[in-house]
Write a protein that holds these residues in place. Sequence first.
Motif, PDB file in Angstrom:
ATOM      1  N   ALA A   1       6.199 -63.303  -2.729  1.00 46.34           N
ATOM      2  CA  ALA A   1       7.425 -62.727  -3.280  1.00 46.34           C
ATOM      3  C   ALA A   1       7.159 -61.821  -4.470  1.00 46.34           C
ATOM      4  N   THR A   2       6.034 -62.050  -5.143  1.00 49.61           N
ATOM      5  CA  THR A   2       5.674 -61.232  -6.304  1.00 49.61           C
ATOM      6  C   THR A   2       4.244 -60.733  -6.162  1.00 49.61           C
ATOM      7  N   ALA A   3       3.922 -59.696  -6.917  1.00 48.79           N
ATOM      8  CA  ALA A   3       2.637 -59.016  -6.790  1.00 48.79           C
ATOM      9  C   ALA A   3       1.500 -59.851  -7.360  1.00 48.79           C
ATOM     10  N   ARG A   4       0.272 -59.511  -6.951  1.00 49.97           N
ATOM     11  CA  ARG A   4      -0.910 -60.172  -7.527  1.00 49.97           C
ATOM     12  C   ARG A   4      -1.527 -59.352  -8.646  1.00 49.97           C
ATOM     13  N   ALA A   5      -1.146 -58.098  -8.782  1.00 49.45           N
ATOM     14  CA  ALA A   5      -1.568 -57.233  -9.887  1.00 49.45           C
ATOM     15  C   ALA A   5      -0.578 -56.071  -9.954  1.00 49.45           C
ATOM     16  N   ALA A   6      -0.718 -55.262 -10.991  1.00 50.25           N
ATOM     17  CA  ALA A   6       0.143 -54.087 -11.130  1.00 50.25           C
ATOM     18  C   ALA A   6      -0.626 -53.012 -11.881  1.00 50.25           C
ATOM     19  N   PHE A   7      -0.229 -51.752 -11.666  1.00 53.15           N
ATOM     20  CA  PHE A   7      -0.828 -50.688 -12.465  1.00 53.15           C
ATOM     21  C   PHE A   7       0.239 -49.768 -13.031  1.00 53.15           C
ATOM     22  N   LEU A   8      -0.121 -49.146 -14.143  1.00 55.82           N
ATOM     23  CA  LEU A   8       0.732 -48.227 -14.869  1.00 55.82           C
ATOM     24  C   LEU A   8       0.013 -46.889 -14.988  1.00 55.82           C
ATOM     25  N   VAL A   9       0.764 -45.856 -15.370  1.00 54.49           N
ATOM     26  CA  VAL A   9       0.175 -44.559 -15.716  1.00 54.49           C
ATOM     27  C   VAL A   9       0.683 -44.189 -17.100  1.00 54.49           C
ATOM     28  N   THR A  10      -0.232 -43.949 -18.020  1.00 53.62           N
ATOM     29  CA  THR A  10       0.153 -43.743 -19.409  1.00 53.62           C
ATOM     30  C   THR A  10       0.916 -42.425 -19.591  1.00 53.62           C
ATOM     31  N   PRO A  11       1.838 -42.383 -20.541  1.00 56.78           N
ATOM     32  CA  PRO A  11       2.683 -41.190 -20.718  1.00 56.78           C
ATOM     33  C   PRO A  11       2.037 -40.102 -21.569  1.00 56.78           C
TER      34      PRO A  11
ATOM     35  N   VAL B  54      14.411 -50.611  -2.442  1.00 57.90           N
ATOM     36  CA  VAL B  54      14.259 -51.901  -3.110  1.00 57.90           C
ATOM     37  C   VAL B  54      13.860 -52.906  -2.036  1.00 57.90           C
ATOM     38  N   VAL B  55      12.784 -53.641  -2.279  1.00 60.69           N
ATOM     39  CA  VAL B  55      12.203 -54.487  -1.240  1.00 60.69           C
ATOM     40  C   VAL B  55      12.268 -55.964  -1.627  1.00 60.69           C
ATOM     41  N   ASP B  56      12.739 -56.770  -0.698  1.00 60.25           N
ATOM     42  CA  ASP B  56      12.616 -58.221  -0.780  1.00 60.25           C
ATOM     43  C   ASP B  56      11.303 -58.559  -0.091  1.00 60.25           C
ATOM     44  N   ARG B  57      10.250 -58.717  -0.879  1.00 62.70           N
ATOM     45  CA  ARG B  57       8.921 -58.920  -0.313  1.00 62.70           C
ATOM     46  C   ARG B  57       8.790 -60.273   0.369  1.00 62.70           C
ATOM     47  N   ALA B  58       9.548 -61.254  -0.060  1.00 56.74           N
ATOM     48  CA  ALA B  58       9.443 -62.583   0.547  1.00 56.74           C
ATOM     49  C   ALA B  58       9.908 -62.569   1.999  1.00 56.74           C
TER      50      ALA B  58
ATOM     51  N   GLY C 181      19.760 -52.713 -14.267  1.00 53.72           N
ATOM     52  CA  GLY C 181      19.401 -52.825 -12.862  1.00 53.72           C
ATOM     53  C   GLY C 181      17.956 -52.478 -12.573  1.00 53.72           C
ATOM     54  N   ASN C 182      17.258 -51.920 -13.538  1.00 53.01           N
ATOM     55  CA  ASN C 182      15.873 -51.490 -13.363  1.00 53.01           C
ATOM     56  C   ASN C 182      14.942 -52.607 -13.835  1.00 53.01           C
ATOM     57  N   ALA C 183      15.031 -53.724 -13.130  1.00 54.19           N
ATOM     58  CA  ALA C 183      14.320 -54.942 -13.506  1.00 54.19           C
ATOM     59  C   ALA C 183      13.354 -55.338 -12.406  1.00 54.19           C
ATOM     60  N   ILE C 184      12.414 -56.235 -12.748  1.00 57.32           N
ATOM     61  CA  ILE C 184      11.406 -56.658 -11.772  1.00 57.32           C
ATOM     62  C   ILE C 184      10.915 -58.050 -12.127  1.00 57.32           C
ATOM     63  N   ALA C 185      10.608 -58.834 -11.119  1.00 59.40           N
ATOM     64  CA  ALA C 185       9.918 -60.108 -11.300  1.00 59.40           C
ATOM     65  C   ALA C 185       8.470 -59.921 -10.870  1.00 59.40           C
ATOM     66  N   LEU C 186       7.549 -60.130 -11.790  1.00 60.46           N
ATOM     67  CA  LEU C 186       6.126 -60.003 -11.500  1.00 60.46           C
ATOM     68  C   LEU C 186       5.448 -61.363 -11.385  1.00 60.46           C
ATOM     69  N   ALA C 187       6.192 -62.406 -11.638  1.00 56.87           N
ATOM     70  CA  ALA C 187       5.772 -63.787 -11.428  1.00 56.87           C
ATOM     71  C   ALA C 187       7.021 -64.552 -11.036  1.00 56.87           C
ATOM     72  N   PRO C 188       6.873 -65.674 -10.361  1.00 56.32           N
ATOM     73  CA  PRO C 188       8.059 -66.366  -9.842  1.00 56.32           C
ATOM     74  C   PRO C 188       9.068 -66.801 -10.888  1.00 56.32           C
TER      75      PRO C 188
ATOM     76  N   CYS D 278      10.506 -48.843 -13.190  1.00 57.47           N
ATOM     77  CA  CYS D 278       9.957 -47.563 -12.741  1.00 57.47           C
ATOM     78  C   CYS D 278       8.521 -47.352 -13.199  1.00 57.47           C
ATOM     79  N   CYS D 279       8.129 -48.017 -14.277  1.00 53.76           N
ATOM     80  CA  CYS D 279       6.786 -47.860 -14.824  1.00 53.76           C
ATOM     81  C   CYS D 279       5.748 -48.661 -14.052  1.00 53.76           C
ATOM     82  N   VAL D 280       6.187 -49.567 -13.182  1.00 54.56           N
ATOM     83  CA  VAL D 280       5.283 -50.567 -12.603  1.00 54.56           C
ATOM     84  C   VAL D 280       5.051 -50.294 -11.123  1.00 54.56           C
ATOM     85  N   ALA D 281       3.808 -50.052 -10.762  1.00 53.30           N
ATOM     86  CA  ALA D 281       3.407 -49.976  -9.349  1.00 53.30           C
ATOM     87  C   ALA D 281       2.739 -51.300  -8.998  1.00 53.30           C
ATOM     88  N   GLU D 282       3.301 -52.012  -8.045  1.00 55.52           N
ATOM     89  CA  GLU D 282       2.818 -53.352  -7.708  1.00 55.52           C
ATOM     90  C   GLU D 282       1.646 -53.303  -6.716  1.00 55.52           C
TER      91      GLU D 282
END
Length: 313
Positions: free
Chosen positions: A23-33, A161-165, A255-262, A307-311
Amino acid sequence: MITRDPQAFLAVARGMAPDFGPATARAAFLVTPEGFARAEQSALDNRYMAAAGGYHCEAALAEHRALQRALAADLPVFAFPGDPATPDAVFPNNVFATARPDARVDPHGRLRLVVGRMRHPVRRGEADRADIRGFFRALAGTGEIDLSQQPHPCELTGSMVVDRARGLGYCGLSERCDETGARLVHEAFGLRATLVFDLAPGEYHANVVLAVLAGRAVLVSPAGFADPVIAEAIAGFYAPHVVRLRAGQQAAFAGNAIALAPGRAWMSQAAADSLDHGQRQVLATAGFALGQVPLAAIEAGGGSLRCCVAEVF
């Protein structure tokens, strides 16, 4: 299945167990501004962007470093350097996404990097980055689905918007993603079912008006949908763990929220401050603590934390 009919979608979705993948990612990456500044092309259809004088690159860089530190409490987070030639590249989730191994899509059973097609030329250069593509190809052994060269806009997890589970997608159509683009992303992710709908006039991405948190809860702004009935259908599917956002809360990027852990939902400080006690309680009841990071400088660019987070799945 990909459809505009919410009842047909729900009839299928209700039969989907949360066994599609993590349901949540195992890592994430960002791109600096780096070189963070107003991109006038992007501003043509993003009403959330500040005027040119509202951009402060050093403040955005400081916020971004703090964001990486904060998110690292939940999962590994790495960052690629930005490029002043792509001044709003701080939002990589529109360009890059990953999808779990699926033999129907990749017979080698590899994790897949999906590269989207951006609407505006100023952002298409992001898709050509050899360092990001090379990292996944050479170091992670990842397959690649490149949608960047076909003509239909499909700005990945900005529009979808994806329900990965459960393997479900919710794709908001605008200038940033048309119906063919929605189908291409649906197929690239190997989703079981996708509901396609029109965003309200003036909205550019679904992930500003909708967030699905670890398949268990939803934040939704009905005013962001051309037909609020669609918003209510989505809310009903995740009831009772539903936070309905008011217009001011949507404007604050709640609305621009994310769960990166359960157990945690992340959003910007301004977004979290906009929530009332009852809304916070809904998230708590669903099992989410609230993580928040000040992002006022970055939000001048018309996007926020999600928007900053690529899972990486």
